[in-house]
Scaffold this motif. Structure first.
Motif, short mmCIF file in Angstrom:
data_model
loop_
_atom_site.label_atom_id
_atom_site.label_comp_id
_atom_site.label_asym_id
_atom_site.label_seq_id
_atom_site.Cartn_x
_atom_site.Cartn_y
_atom_site.Cartn_z
N ASP A 44 79.84 45.91 34.40
CA ASP A 44 80.94 46.49 35.18
C ASP A 44 82.17 46.44 34.28
OD1 ASP A 44 82.85 47.28 36.98
OD2 ASP A 44 82.48 45.71 38.45
N LEU A 45 82.52 47.59 33.73
CA LEU A 45 83.57 47.69 32.71
C LEU A 45 84.92 48.00 33.35
CD1 LEU A 45 84.71 47.98 29.88
CD2 LEU A 45 83.55 50.20 29.69
N GLY A 46 85.83 47.01 33.29
CA GLY A 46 87.11 47.14 33.97
C GLY A 46 86.93 46.82 35.43
N CYS A 47 86.38 45.64 35.71
CA CYS A 47 85.91 45.27 37.05
C CYS A 47 87.01 44.97 38.05
CB CYS A 47 84.96 44.08 36.96
SG CYS A 47 85.76 42.58 36.31
N ASP A 91 87.21 42.39 32.47
CA ASP A 91 88.52 43.02 32.70
C ASP A 91 89.53 42.32 31.82
OD1 ASP A 91 89.62 44.95 35.17
OD2 ASP A 91 91.17 43.70 34.23
N ASP A 126 87.50 42.66 26.59
CA ASP A 126 87.52 44.12 26.59
C ASP A 126 86.24 44.67 25.98
OD1 ASP A 126 87.83 43.81 23.82
OD2 ASP A 126 89.99 44.13 23.91
N ILE A 127 86.06 45.97 26.05
CA ILE A 127 84.81 46.60 25.61
C ILE A 127 84.66 46.52 24.09
CG2 ILE A 127 85.82 48.92 25.50
CD1 ILE A 127 82.17 47.92 26.46
N CYS A 137 81.95 52.24 34.95
CA CYS A 137 83.38 52.13 34.65
C CYS A 137 84.15 53.00 35.65
CB CYS A 137 83.61 52.60 33.21
SG CYS A 137 85.30 52.48 32.64
N VAL A 196 89.14 53.46 35.54
CA VAL A 196 89.65 52.68 34.40
C VAL A 196 90.15 53.59 33.27
CG1 VAL A 196 89.04 51.03 32.58
CG2 VAL A 196 88.13 50.72 34.89
N ALA A 239 82.12 51.87 24.45
CA ALA A 239 81.25 51.89 25.62
C ALA A 239 79.90 52.52 25.29
CB ALA A 239 81.93 52.64 26.77
N PHE A 296 81.11 57.04 34.93
CA PHE A 296 82.57 56.99 34.96
C PHE A 296 83.08 57.63 36.25
CE2 PHE A 296 81.67 57.23 30.36
CZ PHE A 296 82.40 56.14 29.89
N THR A 346 86.95 58.77 37.60
CA THR A 346 88.33 58.82 37.13
C THR A 346 89.04 60.05 37.72
OG1 THR A 346 89.73 58.72 35.15
CG2 THR A 346 87.73 60.04 34.97
#
Length: 237
Positions: free
Chosen positions: A59-62, A82, A108-109, A124, A127, A141, A153, A155
């Motif tokens: 979970d990227l940018g959770c 995060d 961070d990633i 993600c 984010v 990523a 993603f 967004t």
């Protein structure tokens, strides 16, 4: 955007009527898309619970853990990251209180990629419209995804409609999103994600728009074909 901007929302992150209420309202619709694409990608493994148990997930940018908790309740083991330490601390406390199997880390990633960690599924949500170096973020990523993987993603498109709906109306008129949450110049067209992905041999799996519809309880979100404002897309390699 400075990460400290999101630090100030840590105490109210889980208040469904608070500053993050639009994120909470999106969750059910986003989860339906996520489950559908995971099932489609790994259908040979059978049920969604079986897939989630066997596949590694990032979970990227959770944030405070809205997505991570939903996946954990379904049996997934998750790595969630995060850059906001306050949000990670909030998420960690909730996970401990609820005995959820989530590995939260303030990082961070880029650090994840450099560590050599790779995942079957990377998710993600809301984010990429906040990152300063979009190209570097996406590259790290993509490189953190295992072969036969899936990356999702969610967004906001950079269009006139998105400026009208997400900034003029949501932030300034209705005030349902905190002011200055978004910078229209950082919004990302789906074509930009797809083009950068193609270079790294990832290809579009599915793309859909997301539309908020007012209801008695706040907002319900619908999946639509129009992607001019909010959208969600999945890529596979």
């Amino acid at each position: 955007m400075q990460q400290s901007y999101f630090d100030k929302f840590s105490s109210g992150w889980w208040d469904k009527e608070g500053p993050m209420k639009m994120l909470h309202s999106m969750n059910e619709t986003r989860m339906l898309f996520i489950q559908e694409r995971i099932l489609n990608r790994y259908q040979k493994l059978g049920s969604i619970s079986n897939i989630l148990k066997k596949k590694s997930i990032l979970d990227l940018g959770c944030g405070g853990g809205i997505l991570s908790e939903e996946l954990a309740y379904r049996g997934a083991s998750i790595k969630a990251i995060d850059k906001s330490r306050k949000l990670i601390n909030t998420a960690k406390k909730r996970a401990k209180d609820k005995s959820l199997n989530i590995d939260y880390e303030c990082t961070d990633i880029e650090s994840i990629y450099k560590s050599g960690l790779k995942f079957d599924i990377i998710i993600c949500l809301e984010v990429v419209e906040h990152v300063d170096d979009l190209h570097g973020f996406l590259l790290n990523a993509y490189k953190s995804l295992k072969k036969n993987g899936l990356i999702i993603f969610s967004t906001i498109n950079r269009s006139r409609i998105s400026f009208l709906t997400t900034i003029l109306i949501a932030e300034n008129i209705l005030k349902i999103v905190p002011k200055k949450t978004h910078d229209w110049k950082k919004y990302v067209k789906p074509e930009e994600i797809m083009e950068s992905a193609k270079v790294h041999k990832l290809y579009i799996d599915k793309l859909r728009g997301l539309l908020p519809v007012p209801s008695l309880s706040g907002f319900n979100w619908l999946r639509i074909k129009n992607t001019k404002a909010n959208y969600i897309l999945s890529l596979k390699n």
